[in-house]
Enzyme design. Structure first.
Site: not given
Ligand code: TGC
Ligand code: FAD
Length: 389
Positions: A135, A242, A284, A368-369
């Site tokens: 979460g 991570g 084609q 996952e981003g």
């Molecule tokens: P920022 O200030 O850049 O970094 C905060 C701290 O984190 C470190 N860091 C990382 N460490 C490990 N791996 C990475 N990829 C890292 N990226 C940054 C960084 O060095 C710093 O460390 P420290 O020690 O200085 O505190 O953070 P920010 O707030 O500006 O955010 C950066 C950003 C936008 C890239 C990050 O927030 C992000 O990746 N956002 C996307 C969120 C996301 O991917 N959520 C996914 C939720 S889980 C999910 O979707 C599961 S789906 C189900 C499935 O997988 O099938």
């Molecule tokens: P938002 O962050 O609101 O983004 C909306 C749009 O704005 C996107 O196009 C985005 O790229 C864009 N945007 C946002 N900020 C910027 C910026 N700075 N510059 C340019 N564009 C920007 N999360 C978990 O924690 N655990 C899970 O197990 C998990 N499972 C999931 C399963 C499914 C089926 C789905 C659909 C999502 C899941 N997620 C999970 C959540 C998922 O990680 C988020 O949906 C994702 O990180 C995007 O967040 P959001 O949907 O709130 O979109």
């Protein structure tokens, strides 16, 4: 001349060792037996036998397969990637189950947990006897998890958690949730048994994507946990990020699996579908589509293998994982959409896997981003300029 498959054209088998080929075949066989015959039905009804699947995947040994010890196989990252590829060729939802279990929930405990956390949860999770979820996302904080509102407050020796997590895969079936929360010292992770009073999970319905996957809202209202519930090794946002590195790596390969399933469907369909008195594969324009799809599929697979080898040798920087996730999900989605055009009207049904993969990949592009987040991560690495805020 007999047709040549895309994998043979790229000589992919020569890039894998015996063990990798064996793992790939074993996972492919299990997907053929336990997923393919049923997945269209699960997708249509939005219900799947997640418990039985978890046990089957546990027997297969893919849950946390790249982790060492505690009942996990300790394979290479590349072998894990190949397993993700085969699982996602079945359905992105099945790969999601495995990603969330192994790369998010188990990895968090394995990398940051205490010895007690590991002993308590990892062997059961590897066997599929206990399901985990992760979460991080909240209703108002998806791409920007730093803003999360879920809080963990000290009360004597205990922690008390309050907040809401959204879009959580496996949430309402999980025995254990890894929950990220703000504390006085910044973001920390907590191992939350889902039977704890104050924890509830609600299934998110009406999805048009990832329908063969459980997605839930988690509500935490005064969830009281002992001090030992905190993950001692996770400090700040780098803890959850991570874990995301691990799961994103699996998606780099997984998306290629969905693309392969579409591409093979396109070749097969085009070879047998007759219009204007000849198979449409003989036109084609169809061949140009097949050639372009094969190029993008092969490039994506080669990129995945390169990143896998690099991870096994030296580890990957976040921007390198972003290269793979951005390219491979985007191209897989394009391949699914182009395949749909080749199948004509048949392409919109569940008789073929194509629309299912295309719809799934819309989620994979976002979770996952998002693709935008990965583009910005690459941009930041190239320029030194942070463009998120
Ligand atoms: P920022 O200030 O850049 O970094 C905060 C701290 O984190 C470190 N860091 C990382 N460490 C490990 N791996 C990475 N990829 C890292 N990226 C940054 C960084 O060095 C710093 O460390 P420290 O020690 O200085 O505190 O953070 P920010 O707030 O500006 O955010 C950066 C950003 C936008 C890239 C990050 O927030 C992000 O990746 N956002 C996307 C969120 C996301 O991917 N959520 C996914 C939720 S889980 C999910 O979707 C599961 S789906 C189900 C499935 O997988 O099938
Ligand atoms: P938002 O962050 O609101 O983004 C909306 C749009 O704005 C996107 O196009 C985005 O790229 C864009 N945007 C946002 N900020 C910027 C910026 N700075 N510059 C340019 N564009 C920007 N999360 C978990 O924690 N655990 C899970 O197990 C998990 N499972 C999931 C399963 C499914 C089926 C789905 C659909 C999502 C899941 N997620 C999970 C959540 C998922 O990680 C988020 O949906 C994702 O990180 C995007 O967040 P959001 O949907 O709130 O979109």
């Amino acid at each position: 001349k007999a047709p040549v498959s895309p994998d043979d054209l790229f000589e992919i088998d020569h890039l894998l060792d015996d063990e990798e080929r064996a793992i790939r075949q074993t996972v492919r066989d299990v997907v053929a037996e336990h997923v393919r015959p049923h997945v269209a039905g699960w997708y249509e009804t939005g219900e799947l036998p997640l418990r039985e699947l978890a046990l089957e995947l546990g027997r297969l040994g893919v849950l946390g397969m790249h982790l060492e010890g505690y009942g996990c196989a300790g394979t290479s990252a590349t072998a894990y990637g190949l397993a993700c590829l085969e699982l996602e060729a079945g359905d992105s939802g099945i790969r999601s189950l495995v990603s969330v279990q192994g790369s998010l929930a188990m990895y968090a405990i394995w990398a940051y947990g205490s010895e007690e956390h590991k002993q308590e949860w990892l062997p059961r999770m590897a066997a599929g006897e206990a399901v985990g979820c992760f979460g991080l996302t909240e209703p108002d904080f998806g791409s920007n998890p730093a803003g999360m509102r879920t809080v963990a407050r000290r009360d004597g020796d205990d922690w008390v958690l309050d907040g809401t997590k959204m879009w959580i895969t496996n949430g309402s079936v999980a025995e254990v949730a890894v929950v990220w929360a703000q504390t006085d010292e910044g973001v920390r992770g907590f191992v939350v048994p889902t039977a704890t009073p104050g924890f509830t999970a609600n299934v998110i319905k009406h999805k048009m994507s990832l329908r063969a996957s459980v997605t839930s809202e988690l509500v935490l209202q005064g969830v009281r946990l002992p001090a030992s519930a905190q993950l001692p090794g996770a400090v700040g946002l780098s803890g959850p990020l991570g874990c995301l590195n691990e799961a994103r790596f699996g998606i780099v390969f997984g998306a290629v699996g969905a693309a392969r399933d579409c591409l093979l469907t396109a070749i097969d369909y085009a070879s047998t579908r007759v219009q204007f008195d000849r198979p449409i594969a003989g036109f084609q324009l169809t061949q140009a589509k097949l050639a372009d799809m094969t190029l993008e599929y092969g490039k994506a697979l080669l990129l995945a293998l390169h990143l896998g080898r690099t991870k096994d040798r030296a580890g990957l920087a976040p921007a390198q994982i972003s290269l793979g996730k951005l390219n491979n999900v985007r191209e897989a989605l394009e391949i699914a959409r182009t395949t749909r055009t080749i199948l004509g009207a048949n392409g919109i049904t569940l008789e073929y896997p194509v629309m299912r993969h295309a719809n799934n990949l819309e989620s994979v592009l976002t979770y996952e981003g998002t693709s935008e987040m990965h583009a910005l991560t690459i941009g930041q690495t190239l320029t030194g300029q942070q463009a998120f805020r």
